[in-house]
Scaffold this active site. Sequence first.
Site, PDB file in Angstrom:
ATOM      1  N   LYS A  13       0.833  -1.204   0.000  1.00 23.39           N
ATOM      2  CA  LYS A  13       0.000   0.000   0.000  1.00 23.39           C
ATOM      3  C   LYS A  13       0.869   1.256   0.000  1.00 23.39           C
ATOM      4  CE  LYS A  13      -2.117  -1.192   3.841  1.00 23.39           C
ATOM      5  NZ  LYS A  13      -1.468  -2.491   4.139  1.00 23.39           N
ATOM      6  N   ARG A  88      -9.971   0.579   8.624  1.00 22.05           N
ATOM      7  CA  ARG A  88      -9.370  -0.682   9.010  1.00 22.05           C
ATOM      8  C   ARG A  88     -10.382  -1.589   9.686  1.00 22.05           C
ATOM      9  NH1 ARG A  88      -3.916  -0.058   8.703  1.00 22.05           N
ATOM     10  NH2 ARG A  88      -2.723  -1.542   9.908  1.00 22.05           N
ATOM     11  N   ARG A 123      11.905  -5.404   4.917  1.00 20.91           N
ATOM     12  CA  ARG A 123      11.542  -3.988   4.718  1.00 20.91           C
ATOM     13  C   ARG A 123      12.453  -3.058   5.529  1.00 20.91           C
ATOM     14  NH1 ARG A 123       5.521  -1.903   5.522  1.00 20.91           N
ATOM     15  NH2 ARG A 123       5.725  -2.902   7.574  1.00 20.91           N
ATOM     16  N   ARG A 156      10.993  -1.335  11.083  1.00 19.02           N
ATOM     17  CA  ARG A 156       9.859  -1.003  11.957  1.00 19.02           C
ATOM     18  C   ARG A 156       9.779  -1.980  13.120  1.00 19.02           C
ATOM     19  NH1 ARG A 156       4.624   0.162   8.249  1.00 19.02           N
ATOM     20  NH2 ARG A 156       3.677  -1.163   9.848  1.00 19.02           N
ATOM     21  N   ARG A 167      -0.319  -9.319  13.354  1.00 19.50           N
ATOM     22  CA  ARG A 167      -0.942  -8.331  12.463  1.00 19.50           C
ATOM     23  C   ARG A 167      -1.789  -9.022  11.396  1.00 19.50           C
ATOM     24  NH1 ARG A 167       4.205  -5.365  10.590  1.00 19.50           N
ATOM     25  NH2 ARG A 167       2.808  -4.191   9.231  1.00 19.50           N
TER      26      ARG A 167
HETATM   27  P1  AP5 Z   1       4.746  -1.605   1.936  1.00 18.80           P
HETATM   28  O1  AP5 Z   1       4.412  -0.781   0.744  1.00 18.80           O
HETATM   29  O2  AP5 Z   1       5.431  -0.964   3.084  1.00 18.80           O
HETATM   30  O3  AP5 Z   1       3.426  -2.383   2.428  1.00 18.80           O
HETATM   31  P2  AP5 Z   1       2.138  -1.844   3.185  1.00 18.80           P
HETATM   32  O4  AP5 Z   1       0.960  -2.497   2.536  1.00 18.80           O
HETATM   33  O5  AP5 Z   1       2.139  -0.363   3.288  1.00 18.80           O
HETATM   34  O6  AP5 Z   1       2.367  -2.559   4.582  1.00 18.80           O
HETATM   35  P3  AP5 Z   1       2.288  -2.011   6.088  1.00 18.80           P
HETATM   36  O7  AP5 Z   1       3.013  -3.027   6.924  1.00 18.80           O
HETATM   37  O8  AP5 Z   1       2.707  -0.597   6.179  1.00 18.80           O
HETATM   38  O9  AP5 Z   1       0.772  -2.131   6.318  1.00 18.80           O
HETATM   39  P4  AP5 Z   1       0.039  -2.174   7.643  1.00 18.80           P
HETATM   40  O10 AP5 Z   1      -1.337  -2.072   7.121  1.00 18.80           O
HETATM   41  O11 AP5 Z   1       0.307  -3.352   8.508  1.00 18.80           O
HETATM   42  O12 AP5 Z   1       0.701  -0.998   8.501  1.00 18.80           O
HETATM   43  P5  AP5 Z   1       0.224   0.449   8.890  1.00 18.80           P
HETATM   44  O13 AP5 Z   1       1.387   1.325   8.874  1.00 18.80           O
HETATM   45  O14 AP5 Z   1      -0.999   0.829   8.125  1.00 18.80           O
HETATM   46  O15 AP5 Z   1       5.599  -2.867   1.414  1.00 18.80           O
HETATM   47  C1  AP5 Z   1       6.080  -3.862   2.320  1.00 18.80           C
HETATM   48  C2  AP5 Z   1       7.478  -4.365   1.865  1.00 18.80           C
HETATM   49  O16 AP5 Z   1       7.337  -5.059   0.616  1.00 18.80           O
HETATM   50  C3  AP5 Z   1       8.485  -3.236   1.591  1.00 18.80           C
HETATM   51  O17 AP5 Z   1       9.754  -3.662   1.976  1.00 18.80           O
HETATM   52  C4  AP5 Z   1       8.419  -3.035   0.061  1.00 18.80           C
HETATM   53  O18 AP5 Z   1       9.657  -2.553  -0.467  1.00 18.80           O
HETATM   54  C5  AP5 Z   1       8.143  -4.466  -0.404  1.00 18.80           C
HETATM   55  N1  AP5 Z   1       7.353  -4.515  -1.638  1.00 18.80           N
HETATM   56  C6  AP5 Z   1       6.316  -3.691  -2.002  1.00 18.80           C
HETATM   57  N2  AP5 Z   1       5.814  -4.075  -3.198  1.00 18.80           N
HETATM   58  C7  AP5 Z   1       6.532  -5.178  -3.577  1.00 18.80           C
HETATM   59  C8  AP5 Z   1       6.457  -6.044  -4.709  1.00 18.80           C
HETATM   60  N3  AP5 Z   1       5.580  -5.856  -5.682  1.00 18.80           N
HETATM   61  N4  AP5 Z   1       7.328  -7.091  -4.771  1.00 18.80           N
HETATM   62  C9  AP5 Z   1       8.237  -7.286  -3.767  1.00 18.80           C
HETATM   63  N5  AP5 Z   1       8.354  -6.508  -2.663  1.00 18.80           N
HETATM   64  C10 AP5 Z   1       7.512  -5.465  -2.571  1.00 18.80           C
HETATM   65  O19 AP5 Z   1      -0.245   0.213  10.381  1.00 18.80           O
HETATM   66  C11 AP5 Z   1       0.655  -0.083  11.423  1.00 18.80           C
HETATM   67  C12 AP5 Z   1      -0.073  -0.149  12.747  1.00 18.80           C
HETATM   68  O20 AP5 Z   1      -0.673   1.127  13.031  1.00 18.80           O
HETATM   69  C13 AP5 Z   1      -1.249  -1.131  12.816  1.00 18.80           C
HETATM   70  O21 AP5 Z   1      -0.813  -2.433  13.144  1.00 18.80           O
HETATM   71  C14 AP5 Z   1      -2.117  -0.487  13.916  1.00 18.80           C
HETATM   72  O22 AP5 Z   1      -1.587  -0.753  15.193  1.00 18.80           O
HETATM   73  C15 AP5 Z   1      -1.950   0.993  13.647  1.00 18.80           C
HETATM   74  N6  AP5 Z   1      -2.962   1.518  12.711  1.00 18.80           N
HETATM   75  C16 AP5 Z   1      -2.722   2.104  11.488  1.00 18.80           C
HETATM   76  N7  AP5 Z   1      -3.873   2.483  10.905  1.00 18.80           N
HETATM   77  C17 AP5 Z   1      -4.866   2.121  11.756  1.00 18.80           C
HETATM   78  C18 AP5 Z   1      -6.278   2.229  11.694  1.00 18.80           C
HETATM   79  N8  AP5 Z   1      -6.909   2.777  10.638  1.00 18.80           N
HETATM   80  N9  AP5 Z   1      -7.005   1.756  12.745  1.00 18.80           N
HETATM   81  C19 AP5 Z   1      -6.402   1.210  13.812  1.00 18.80           C
HETATM   82  N10 AP5 Z   1      -5.062   1.073  13.942  1.00 18.80           N
HETATM   83  C20 AP5 Z   1      -4.301   1.526  12.919  1.00 18.80           C
HETATM   84 ZN    ZN Z   2       2.363   0.998   4.893  1.00 19.52          ZN
END
Ligand code: AP5
Ligand code: ZN
Length: 220
Positions: A13, A88, A123, A156, A167
């Site tokens: 994402k 979410r 990552r 992270r 997660r």
């Molecule tokens: P990346 O692009 O970083 O993936 P992502 O989908 O953004 O993954 P996240 O881990 O950030 O998602 P998340 O939903 O768990 O975390 P968030 O920050 O929202 O890519 C991942 C890796 O893959 C990278 O190394 C990249 O280079 C690689 N990659 C990408 N595309 C690729 C491809 N095509 N091929 C190979 N490799 C590739 O949330 C974190 C925490 O915050 C949650 O756990 C929760 O505690 C809290 N939180 C956030 N939002 C909310 C909400 N709305 N409600 C409640 N709690 C929340």
């Molecule tokens: Zn992300």
Amino acid sequence: MRLILLGPPGAGKGTQAKFLCERYGIPQISTGDMLRTAIREGSELGQKVEAVMNAGELVSDDLIVSLVRERIAQDDCANGFLFDGFPRTIAQAEATREAGVRLDHVIEIAVDEEEIVSRLSGRRVHPGSGRVYHIEHQPPREVDIDDESGEPLIQRDDDREETVRDRLRVYRDQTRPLVDYYQQMASDSPAEAPVYHRVEGIGSVEEIRARILAALEDTQ
Ligand code: AP5
Ligand code: ZN
């Protein structure tokens, strides 16, 4: 343009958001990045959410909904925005709908769980900008250094393997129901629902980007 990128942790994402935001001239609203900034700054919000995030659990709906509500009231959101990691839960989606926020597209990036564990363990992120790298798939030019700022990259806290499993469980229980929710909304009330697109998330970053663009541009 008002978009939601929906998908499990590690789906890509954040990676795809950077490009889409540039292309459409809209800000990226990543609730995860906003919360991590709050933790880094040691704010009251950061202190409240740190333990929950490090355990891989979700922050409360009330906190998130008010954070997003404040953010989308800012001037740079007048022409739209991209939600990354929000909504979410069904409750967050309902609160958004009740607040009268109209959305144009939901893009689900579909990736299976084994791929996720390998993506997250490799990552690296630049904390200041949220720029994302992968030690094999998307390496920085210099090991552990951000290409644009020259500052160090970090891993992270929630990318440890045990936390990644938590997660994924949280995603299955609380977030994946949104897939049905938005698909149902699209079939019940197509005039007011966002268009739903499911994009296969396995392939190179560029391939997935092209799939997302094709989906968006076919329906505009
Ligand atoms: P990346 O692009 O970083 O993936 P992502 O989908 O953004 O993954 P996240 O881990 O950030 O998602 P998340 O939903 O768990 O975390 P968030 O920050 O929202 O890519 C991942 C890796 O893959 C990278 O190394 C990249 O280079 C690689 N990659 C990408 N595309 C690729 C491809 N095509 N091929 C190979 N490799 C590739 O949330 C974190 C925490 O915050 C949650 O756990 C929760 O505690 C809290 N939180 C956030 N939002 C909310 C909400 N709305 N409600 C409640 N709690 C929340
Ligand atoms: Zn992300």
